[in-house]
Design an enzyme around this catalytic site. Structure first.
Site, short mmCIF file in Angstrom:
data_model
loop_
_atom_site.label_atom_id
_atom_site.label_comp_id
_atom_site.label_asym_id
_atom_site.label_seq_id
_atom_site.Cartn_x
_atom_site.Cartn_y
_atom_site.Cartn_z
N THR A 19 44.71 35.33 60.65
CA THR A 19 44.07 34.04 60.88
C THR A 19 42.58 34.45 60.79
O THR A 19 41.60 33.99 60.32
CB THR A 19 44.54 33.22 61.92
OG1 THR A 19 45.84 32.92 61.42
CG2 THR A 19 43.67 31.92 61.95
N ASP A 52 16.29 30.63 55.50
CA ASP A 52 16.18 30.81 56.94
C ASP A 52 17.62 30.30 57.56
O ASP A 52 17.97 29.20 57.42
CB ASP A 52 15.31 29.65 57.24
CG ASP A 52 14.87 30.03 58.85
OD1 ASP A 52 15.54 30.49 59.54
OD2 ASP A 52 13.91 29.57 59.49
N ASP A 91 9.16 24.00 61.47
CA ASP A 91 9.61 25.58 61.59
C ASP A 91 9.40 25.68 59.80
O ASP A 91 8.84 26.77 59.27
CB ASP A 91 10.94 25.64 61.98
CG ASP A 91 12.02 24.67 61.20
OD1 ASP A 91 11.69 23.63 61.00
OD2 ASP A 91 13.26 25.19 61.25
N THR A 125 18.92 25.23 68.64
CA THR A 125 20.05 26.08 69.54
C THR A 125 19.04 26.96 70.55
O THR A 125 19.44 27.13 71.55
CB THR A 125 20.75 27.07 68.58
OG1 THR A 125 21.45 26.10 67.70
CG2 THR A 125 21.97 27.69 69.32
N ASN A 126 17.99 27.56 69.89
CA ASN A 126 17.38 28.77 70.86
C ASN A 126 15.98 28.29 70.77
O ASN A 126 15.41 27.61 69.76
CB ASN A 126 17.73 30.01 70.28
CG ASN A 126 18.95 30.38 70.74
OD1 ASN A 126 19.53 30.21 71.85
ND2 ASN A 126 19.77 31.10 69.87
N THR A 127 15.08 28.72 71.83
CA THR A 127 13.67 28.48 71.94
C THR A 127 13.10 29.71 72.02
O THR A 127 13.67 30.59 72.88
CB THR A 127 13.29 27.59 72.76
OG1 THR A 127 13.75 26.16 72.73
CG2 THR A 127 11.77 27.39 72.69
N VAL A 128 12.32 30.46 71.21
CA VAL A 128 11.85 31.59 71.05
C VAL A 128 10.28 31.58 71.73
O VAL A 128 9.50 30.78 71.08
CB VAL A 128 11.66 32.25 69.86
CG1 VAL A 128 10.95 33.85 69.82
CG2 VAL A 128 13.16 32.42 69.12
#
Length: 259
Positions: free
Chosen positions: A184, A129, A109, A10-13
């Site tokens: 809901t 994680d 990772d 999803t993300n790159t750090v």
């Protein structure tokens, strides 16, 4: 200075390590089509914002998305004049080799998590994680990664629920005031939050029972602090665990004359 890059689904750090601490940590969405020039434009713009003038001498990469590695290699070579160390590749040495089934390829990772957990907290531990997937990484007494658990991630489950059930809205992850929802949105929030608390508690206990020795539990990932509010899930929370693992792996390869 070392540039550590942790690329998830999803993300790159991106984070810059000055030998003592991380100077800054920057996050962008992961796209396999993003070019080296696009990475540098984004990277340099944020560095100007932080007023950091780095002298990058090395780059280390962990990527669970193989298609982005090529452009990250070009990025490192073109703008910093160095060949990045890519965790999980045959030429990347680990302090202790993983002990898993022959032919298995643990995610980079997870390897970085194991290295950092052992260095910071010792062996006989597990890392929970919270990422695109919710992973449990088990670390033996000598620091070897020996396997673990993979479950669907929190946001992935929410998205699947929203897409698979036309009448159910997409909601934010939060701890609800009560378990029994009266609308809901509250019902979904309760199911996701308390459901994942129960999932983690159950898996952690199962891992401990099977391992047969006392184990320390380390939480990491963006949602780790949120789920700690609901129950005592971890002994420690380490927000930068994977990045610290990348730094340790790079330093180990430098010590071994592998760079």
């Amino acid at each position: 200075m070392l540039l550590a890059i942790d690329c998830g689904n999803t993300n790159t750090v991106f984070s810059i390590w000055d030998g003592d601490k991380f100077l800054c940590t920057m996050r962008t969405s992961t796209h396999h089509s993003r070019t080296a020039d696009a990475y540098f434009t984004w990277f340099s713009t944020l560095l100007n914002h932080y007023r950091i003038k780095p002298d990058i001498t090395g780059v280390v990469v962990s990527s669970t998305v193989p298609r982005v590695v090529w452009n990250l290699r070009v990025f490192a070579d073109r703008f910093f004049g160095c060949r990045p160390l890519v965790v999980g590749k045959p030429d990347c040495l680990l302090p202790v080799a993983p002990r898993v089934d022959q032919g298995a390829n643990p995610g980079p990772d997870r390897l970085a998590n194991a290295v950092a957990a052992f260095e910071s907290y010792g062996g006989d531990c597990m890392v929970v994680d919270f990422g695109t997937a919710t992973n449990i990484d088990v670390v033996a007494h000598d620091g070897a990664y020996i396997g673990g658990v993979i479950a669907p991630g929190v946001n992935l489950s929410l998205e699947a629920l929203h897409q698979g059930a036309a009448a159910l809205p997409h909601v934010d992850v939060t701890q609800p005031d009560k378990v029994i929802g009266t609308n809901t949105v509250e019902c979904i929030q309760s199911g996701i939050f308390w459901g994942y608390v129960g999932l983690v508690q159950g898996l952690v206990q199962k891992v401990k029972d099977e391992y047969g020795l006392p184990m320390k539990v380390i939480g990491t990932g963006g949602l780790a602090p949120l789920f700690e509010q609901g129950a005592h899930l971890y002994d420690e929370i380490d927000h930068d665990l994977t990045l610290h693992g990348l730094v340790r792996i790079y330093n180990y390869n430098e010590e071994q004359g592998n760079l």
